[in-house]
Design a protein around this motif. Structure first.
Motif, PDB file in Angstrom:
ATOM      1  N   HIS A   1       0.815  -1.219   0.000  1.00 17.65           N
ATOM      2  CA  HIS A   1       0.000   0.000   0.000  1.00 17.65           C
ATOM      3  C   HIS A   1       0.848   1.268   0.000  1.00 17.65           C
ATOM      4  O   HIS A   1       0.403   2.314   0.480  1.00 17.65           O
ATOM      5  N   ARG A   2       2.035   1.174  -0.546  1.00 20.59           N
ATOM      6  CA  ARG A   2       2.996   2.285  -0.522  1.00 20.59           C
ATOM      7  C   ARG A   2       2.382   3.588  -1.046  1.00 20.59           C
ATOM      8  O   ARG A   2       2.596   4.667  -0.476  1.00 20.59           O
ATOM      9  N   GLU A   3       1.611   3.493  -2.137  1.00 23.23           N
ATOM     10  CA  GLU A   3       1.099   4.711  -2.782  1.00 23.23           C
ATOM     11  C   GLU A   3       0.026   5.424  -1.969  1.00 23.23           C
ATOM     12  O   GLU A   3      -0.252   6.607  -2.211  1.00 23.23           O
ATOM     13  N   VAL A   4      -0.596   4.731  -1.022  1.00 22.66           N
ATOM     14  CA  VAL A   4      -1.715   5.342  -0.291  1.00 22.66           C
ATOM     15  C   VAL A   4      -1.484   5.376   1.222  1.00 22.66           C
ATOM     16  O   VAL A   4      -2.428   5.592   1.987  1.00 22.66           O
ATOM     17  N   LEU A   5      -0.261   5.189   1.646  1.00 23.57           N
ATOM     18  CA  LEU A   5       0.011   5.230   3.084  1.00 23.57           C
ATOM     19  C   LEU A   5      -0.363   6.578   3.691  1.00 23.57           C
ATOM     20  O   LEU A   5      -0.724   6.656   4.873  1.00 23.57           O
TER      21      LEU A   5
END
Length: 200
Positions: free
Chosen positions: A24-28
């Motif tokens: 979920h790197r893009e929405v952390l």
């Protein structure tokens, strides 16, 4: 769900091999820092649910496949996760309202009618100002699975019908290294329309 129960052990190994922060790197930045109420729908083995609970959130993990649910309860026995046996579109066993609803690799399992009813149910469960984070899988359908090709544009248009607006959209390669698979990540925010009849 077809194709998941009989392959639960192998799938568990795949799911748990990639950390929550990587998937979920893009929405952390959309994950609340302060403790909130979160529903992880289609929680699988509970990787994400456990990571969120360990951050102090109250997390309900919804998983209809009994084999995955049992593995998750065992692997993450030390995390304060509430497990529920339920599935979209009805989610009749899920009660309350949530600040964040996570649907990781779930939406493409639903046909068009199911997606409509599911979006309505998600809107019912989401607090005003709350977020939905979902990922869509694109690529060949594994044998024995039920999947549909669902575009992020279609998903955003459906969300708008329920006052959910797109606040994030990104594309990424497969975290497991499958060259023929890629993913869309979509985040929605519950923003009820302003009452145009009101005056200051």
């Amino acid at each position: 769900m077809a194709g998941y129960g009989e392959n639960a052990d192998a799938l568990a190994g795949q799911y748990e091999s990639v950390a929550f922060e990587v998937v979920h790197r893009e929405v952390l930045h959309l994950i609340p820092a302060a403790p909130r109420t979160i529903a992880d729908i289609g929680a699988g083995t509970g990787r994400d649910a456990a990571a969120l609970a360990d951050r102090g959130h109250r997390v309900v993990a919804v998983e209809p496949t009994v084999e995955l649910r049992q593995i998750g309860q065992r692997l993450h026995a030390g995390s304060a996760v509430e497990w529920v046996d339920d599935a979209l579109p009805a989610l009749t066993s899920l009660h309350g309202s949530f600040d964040l609803i996570l649907l990781s690799a779930v939406w493409m399992h639903l046909d068009e009618q199911e997606r409509f009813h599911s979006m309505r149910r998600i809107h019912e469960l989401l607090k005003s100002g709350g977020h939905v984070i979902m990922s869509l899988r694109h690529g060949p359908v594994p044998q024995g699975r039920r999947m549909f090709e669902v575009s992020p544009i279609e998903t955003g248009a459906l969300a708008n019908r329920f006052d959910l607006c797109v606040v994030h959209l990104s594309e990424r390669s497969d975290r497991l290294g499958r060259e023929d698979v890629h993913w869309s990540t979509i985040a929605l925010r519950n923003e009820p329309p302003l009452d145009s009849g009101k005056t200051d």
